[in-house]
Design an enzyme around this catalytic site. Structure first.
Site, PDB file in Angstrom:
ATOM      1  N   VAL A 137       0.915  -1.156   0.000  1.00 31.61           N
ATOM      2  CA  VAL A 137       0.000   0.000   0.000  1.00 31.61           C
ATOM      3  C   VAL A 137       0.946   1.196   0.000  1.00 31.61           C
ATOM      4  CG1 VAL A 137      -1.730   1.317   1.281  1.00 31.61           C
ATOM      5  CG2 VAL A 137      -1.841  -1.190   1.264  1.00 31.61           C
ATOM      6  N   PRO A 138       1.172   1.798  -1.172  1.00 27.44           N
ATOM      7  CA  PRO A 138       2.284   2.753  -1.312  1.00 27.44           C
ATOM      8  C   PRO A 138       2.001   4.123  -0.713  1.00 27.44           C
ATOM      9  CG  PRO A 138       1.109   2.558  -3.385  1.00 27.44           C
ATOM     10  CD  PRO A 138       0.470   1.580  -2.437  1.00 27.44           C
ATOM     11  N   CYS A 139       1.951   4.187   0.610  1.00 25.97           N
ATOM     12  CA  CYS A 139       1.693   5.458   1.287  1.00 25.97           C
ATOM     13  C   CYS A 139       2.795   6.468   0.966  1.00 25.97           C
ATOM     14  CB  CYS A 139       1.542   5.260   2.790  1.00 25.97           C
ATOM     15  SG  CYS A 139       2.833   4.283   3.550  1.00 25.97           S
ATOM     16  N   HIS A 140       3.969   5.985   0.544  1.00 26.60           N
ATOM     17  CA  HIS A 140       5.042   6.912   0.184  1.00 26.60           C
ATOM     18  C   HIS A 140       4.691   7.724  -1.062  1.00 26.60           C
ATOM     19  CE1 HIS A 140       5.966   3.228  -2.092  1.00 26.60           C
ATOM     20  NE2 HIS A 140       6.599   3.992  -2.962  1.00 26.60           N
TER      21      HIS A 140
END
Length: 180
Positions: A137-140
């Site tokens: 889950v690419p919160c970056h």
């Protein structure tokens, strides 16, 4: 977390951890200062869970994460997550975040608008701050207004976020020295 297991694996940004159960992956630990510290953090957060060789599906996820962090644009869309323990609003945020391709970004406000209104931006930020599966889950890839990096609760904070975005070739409005 009964029946859950973890493994440590090496990436371009350090030793990460991955946790899984019978229904999929339910945790990714970004690297701490050393492999042992990553292992310790996992046990602090999840209890005394067993370390094991990852089964094929989990190894596939690991391979994808390693590729992505080595600069290959793997979107990790095929990785099966078990987010049953996560609040529904958070799952909605994570679903939108998973749709952001490597090298691209959205803002907290962009996601909030898709979920009902820009006033939900802070809730989006809180959901991403509690993301159990960073990278997958690419919160970056979610930035503050104006393309600024915003917060990042992982070890290394904003520096880790910027490193991951740089690997993916994303444009970020970052003033060197401001957060370093």
């Amino acid at each position: 977390m009964t029946g859950h297991t973890f493994a440590i694996f090496d990436t371009a940004i350090g030793h990460c951890g991955i946790l899984w159960g019978p229904r999929g992956i339910n945790g990714v630990q970004l690297p701490m200062a050393s492999e042992d510290k990553t292992r310790t953090r996992i046990r602090q957060r999840h209890g005394d869970i067993a370390e094991a060789e990852p089964p094929a599906e989990v190894q596939g996820a690991i391979d994808g994460i390693v590729e992505l962090l080595a600069g290959k644009p793997n979107d990790l869309a095929g990785v099966v997550l078990d987010l049953d323990a996560v609040p529904e609003f958070h799952r909605g945020v994570y679903e939108i975040a998973r749709g952001i391709p490597p090298g691209k970004t959205l803002t907290y406000g962009d996601i909030a608008k898709r979920l009902g209104g820009v006033e939900l931006s802070r809730d989006v930020g809180q959901a991403l701050g509690r993301n159990p599966c960073p990278i997958v889950v690419p919160c970056h890839r979610v930035l503050a207004a104006g393309g600024k990096p915003g917060g990042f609760s992982a070890n290394g904070g904003v520096v880790t976020k910027l490193k991951m975005l740089a690997i993916e070739g994303a444009a970020v409005n970052h003033t060197p020295g401001l957060f370093d």
